[in-house]
Design an enzyme around this catalytic site. Sequence first.
Site, PDB file in Angstrom:
ATOM      1  N   LEU A 621       1.172  -1.192  -0.044  1.00 50.21           N
ATOM      2  CA  LEU A 621       0.058  -0.168  -0.041  1.00 50.21           C
ATOM      3  C   LEU A 621       1.097   1.352  -0.252  1.00 50.21           C
ATOM      4  CD1 LEU A 621      -2.619   1.917   0.384  1.00 50.21           C
ATOM      5  CD2 LEU A 621      -2.496   1.125   2.642  1.00 50.21           C
ATOM      6  N   ASP A 622       1.521   1.640   1.406  1.00 51.71           N
ATOM      7  CA  ASP A 622       2.532   2.560   0.821  1.00 51.71           C
ATOM      8  C   ASP A 622       3.504   1.992   1.932  1.00 51.71           C
ATOM      9  OD1 ASP A 622       3.521   4.734   1.604  1.00 51.71           O
ATOM     10  OD2 ASP A 622       2.118   5.532   3.275  1.00 51.71           O
TER      11      ASP A 622
END
Length: 941
Positions: A621-622
């Site tokens: 995701l991040d």
Amino acid sequence: MLRACKNSNILQNQKLYGCLRRNARYASVKVTDSKVLGIRREDLNVWERRAPIAPQHVKELTDKGITVLVQPSTRRAYTMDEYESAGAVISEDLNAASLIMAVKTVPIDILIPNKSYSFFSHTIKAQEGNMPTLDALLEKNIRLIDYEKMEDAKGKRVAAFGKFAGVGGMINILHGIGLRLLSLGHHTPFMYVGSTHNYKNSRQARLSIYELGEDIRAGKLPHHFGPLTFVFTGSGNVSQGAQEVFRELPHVWVHPHELEEAIKTYDHRTLVATKVSRKHYLVPKGGNGEFNAEEFDQHPERYRSIFAEKIAPFANVIVNGIYWGPKNPRLLTNADMTSLMKRTSHQDKYGGCPELPHRLLALCDITADLGGSLEFMNECTTIEYPFALYDHMRGKDEIGVEGDGLLYCSIDNIPAQLPREATDYFGKLLLPWIPEMVAGDATRPLEEETCYTDVIKGAIITSNHKLTPGYEYISKLRKRNEAAKMASQEESSNVAIKQRVLVLGAGLVSGPLVEYLTRDKSLKLTTVSSVHDEGLELAKKYDIEPITMDVAKSQDRLQKLVSENDLVISLLPYTMHPMVANMCIENKKNMLTASYVTPEMKELGEKAEAAGITIFQEIGLDPGIDHLLAMNCFDSVAESGGKVVGYKSYCGGLPAPEDAANPLRYKFSWSPRGALLTALNGARYLKDGEIVEIQPGSLMENTSAFEAYPGFNLEGYPNRDSTNYAEKYGLKDVKTMIRGTLRYKDFSDAMLAIHRLGFLDMSQKQGFEEGNSTTWGTLMNQLLGTNNLEGDNLEIIVNDIINNNSVALKAIKELGLLSNDIEVITKGSPLDTLSAYLASTLVYAPGERDLVLLNNQIEIEWADKKEIREISLVAYGDPKGYSAMARTVSVPAAIAAKMILDGEISTKGTVVPLRREFYDPILKRLETEGISYTSKSKFSS
């Protein structure tokens, strides 16, 4: 399972009626009259309150000299008093009856040998689940008269519940539409229609539906829906019953070929409806000829369905009441469903619910024919759980109305929701045939019976220990079905394993990755987890091999596993990646991880390239999706002549607002230890051309309000070193480069206090030795160097250390860290002890959901204007499925893993997803998995 709570506890019923038998009124009776009919209780389903005949029918039968025995039941819609008043004999013992009638299948162990029975057996298509019942009927010499096959000379059924199936099904789906639209963010008048069983009778239900019609007529549906369209299939009692209810609503009937034009002609105050029969959707294969009913009845295999091409694209709601035979073309195949549920021009041209990527909103399969006219419908819903969502991408169903997919209702005993009316209706139709059914004797050869007319003869499926001539085909069909099933199982088990994947970590985020990869049956997955139950839980759902071991303590075994697989996916803590990477390099095996490229992993890049392997990183995701979205934007801006001068990217995994009521405003969907450690990080970023540095340990003192989502009351803080991404992203002119983390307001105050009090210390501390049982108050004294302080005295010291921060003090107290009443098992260090504690206290309870927010703000300079482009991804978890964090972290990783396995990604060395050849296909595949983003811009001169 969709059939949760489907079957009643028969043992409990037997105990209940055992109590009833002790009452003399229900004692066994002796009947000498040869014309004896027995009505047995329904005990196979908790909702079954119908009976084959009603009390008024008993009166007519007794007037004809037929004795009627009725087994006692406190569940039946008509009471025993009502039957007794009509002339029935209430008796537990039905042995005196020559014919025993029921509605649904009779449990095998209760079947009385040498009797005639009549009920819906659901055996005429060799339905697998009912074959044990068929075997028992043959073994016990039972003559079965199946209501479903009681037909007149024209092939029309003489007794059926079909009308009330249609009535009840239509009420149910109107109720379901209200719930589904509410889950998509729309309150509509459909909300005021209840489930069928909530009404005393259909007349009461129609009053609420009439009021729904008045609201629709008054324009209380959202206007952008346009006219909702209802498609009714079939022309029999089922479809007619559904249409009868629908006529209470403001509507217009059109021919199927007029649907498209009608959608453009009418508005949200009118419902558009069409009736579809066989001639409308069946065409000869290999030509454009017209439907021929006579030919179709003889050779249904010569026809194909065009329903998905010509009719379904214009439908909001499909009400299926069509008969389907094993050789008939399906109304909708799985491939049809996949095509229909993709975004189409019909949605854009003619309106519809904007939250749906397709026009189709709901499907009511009143036929509940498993694997029948609707191929995907392989399990019925229930009265308790009437609705499910079909996810065409996964071919799976989830109970409920919230989430991705098509709402459908497929209750197989709908008339049980209107038990008295259904019993009255069915009994009236059945009554003329009962005298001849009672007159039969199951012990006599069937060919010697003279009491039966053709209607009853044609409905006798078993007699004299064998299938009757008209139903001998069941045996052949059964063998064919069993052979097909065995072949399918053998084919599945014999799929050649082409590649092997080792997944290290089977915890909170691994499920969606495993689900995605196991769709390819040629892949063999092995999961490794230090927690035994984690691997077993995955193995229950997917075809994987779970292994329990601590990889740090079993490196020789891990080395062997790495050597045996083609790809290693590490979902372990980032500190363990270098160890795994070295093993992959040594064994020349590709590796993938969602974690950041640490200096240690970066140093291994040249070795990986020399070994000819790919180590794909930062694909979660991040980091991960943020990279994909950023580079997609940056490259398009550069290609169009623009210049990126500012980039701010913030991401956070949080509990949904309604589930965030705890001291940290946070819950853990991944390792608490890793989440806590981030508070100790330093940070470095570029702002307005100046580099800003935050020293390790000071991160929580450098938060600021985040205004992009004002309704969430967020704060953000910078994440690690953002400056190196300017070069990675190829942004030569950028003046601001910040990558940050999102939390709810007050999180940083609480974390700063936890840090200052010493709870983030990773070292072994006295008093925190592994396995001690103590309290937080004691441990707090140990950290502060105080002597058994408690209450206000301890609170004063703590408050001083955290700089009299009232918000932080409240959080510390609510976490219980000052309490001597909370038992704690120490784990060696303050950090590990706190992590273990929070892992059990700040977790998602059943029914709670998480939230992922990702926000990229990009400043762009064009030749004549400036632009701020905001790219946003907001995803909620599914309480009945996977969390948003699990999906957004592991689905990108799974897609990239499959690309490596398929040779789409062949770059050697350390790889991050910053090139078009990576981000373009991954973004497109994420969208098909329901992970998508929005983009909006503001311009200035």
